[in-house]
Design a protein around this motif. Structure first.
Motif, PDB file in Angstrom:
ATOM      1  N   LEU A  25       0.629  -1.278   0.078  1.00 52.28           N
ATOM      2  CA  LEU A  25      -0.039   0.210   0.009  1.00 52.28           C
ATOM      3  C   LEU A  25       0.954   1.248   0.049  1.00 52.28           C
ATOM      4  O   LEU A  25       0.698   2.157  -0.795  1.00 52.28           O
ATOM      5  N   LEU A  30      -0.710  -1.690  -4.270  1.00 51.05           N
ATOM      6  CA  LEU A  30      -2.275  -1.683  -3.878  1.00 51.05           C
ATOM      7  C   LEU A  30      -3.051  -0.366  -3.804  1.00 51.05           C
ATOM      8  O   LEU A  30      -2.285   0.495  -3.154  1.00 51.05           O
ATOM      9  N   THR A  31      -4.221  -0.584  -4.059  1.00 53.66           N
ATOM     10  CA  THR A  31      -4.942   0.741  -3.824  1.00 53.66           C
ATOM     11  C   THR A  31      -5.376   0.435  -2.413  1.00 53.66           C
ATOM     12  O   THR A  31      -5.505  -0.875  -1.699  1.00 53.66           O
ATOM     13  N   SER A  32      -6.015   1.587  -1.685  1.00 53.02           N
ATOM     14  CA  SER A  32      -6.466   1.283  -0.495  1.00 53.02           C
ATOM     15  C   SER A  32      -7.696   0.205  -0.474  1.00 53.02           C
ATOM     16  O   SER A  32      -7.815  -0.688   1.031  1.00 53.02           O
ATOM     17  N   HIS A  35      -6.055  -3.307  -0.436  1.00 51.33           N
ATOM     18  CA  HIS A  35      -5.253  -3.408   0.702  1.00 51.33           C
ATOM     19  C   HIS A  35      -6.522  -3.679   1.760  1.00 51.33           C
ATOM     20  O   HIS A  35      -6.164  -4.831   2.365  1.00 51.33           O
TER      21      HIS A  35
END
Length: 189
Positions: A25, A30-32, A35
């Motif tokens: 993250l 990774l996007t939130s 994640h």
């Protein structure tokens, strides 16, 4: 030597996966939302084999003692205002909630809970603090109230998270419940 995939996963195993996800993250891999989804899968995994695909497309974290971002501790404050946290978000093992002359509403029903036990430190002064917990949560109240109202309810089911509620309220209302029918999130404050 790789661990047997049918072995039960330990909290330390889940924390190692969370560390890799936290690094992914932080570095933009990774996007939130990704994640949160993967972190939820990691902390609900029963076996070591269930943990493997969660990070199979991510590089390993080289630091041995790295802790996943935001997993250990966080503070959510409301001072002279109304703050609502709901939906999909990552809670911490120790979350301090502080309501001063305002309203703080925390909904844990869709939150990613890092581990089987979390502590909510609910401190309220001249305000209102409401926490909605998952249906299967076991809630233990270890807090105190002075010149206020404190209502903490939860079940004794063993299949969900243990939520320990500490802290104190002075001239305030603290409600921790799994029943949303007792209050309306939009009318508080």
């Amino acid at each position: 030597m790789t661990p047997d995939p049918v072995l039960r996963a330990s909290d330390a195993d889940r924390d190692r996966v969370a560390a890799v996800l936290g690094e992914a993250l932080a570095t933009g891999r990774l996007t939130s939302l990704e994640h949160a989804d993967r972190l939820d899968a990691a902390y609900t995994a029963k076996t070591v084999g269930e943990l493997v695909p969660i990070t199979s497309d991510l590089p390993d974290v080289s630091a041995p003692n790295i802790v996943a971002l935001g997993i250990e501790q966080q503070t959510i404050d409301s001072t002279f205002s109304k703050v609502i946290r709901k939906g999909r978000w990552v809670a911490s093992r120790h979350t301090r909630l502080s309501a001063r002359f305002g309203a703080l509403i925390i909904d844990l029903t869709d939150a990613v809970l890092p581990g089987r036990e979390i502590t909510i430190e609910a401190d309220a002064r001249f305000g209102k603090l409401i926490v909605l917990v998952p249906d299967n949560a076991q809630v233990i109240d270890e807090g105190v109230s002075m010149f206020g109202k404190r209502h903490v309810s939860g079940g004794t089911r063993s299949d969900g998270p243990l939520i320990r509620v500490t802290g104190q309220s002075v001239f305030s209302k603290v409600i921790v419940s799994r029943e949303v029918s007792d209050w309306n999130l939009n009318s508080v404050g």
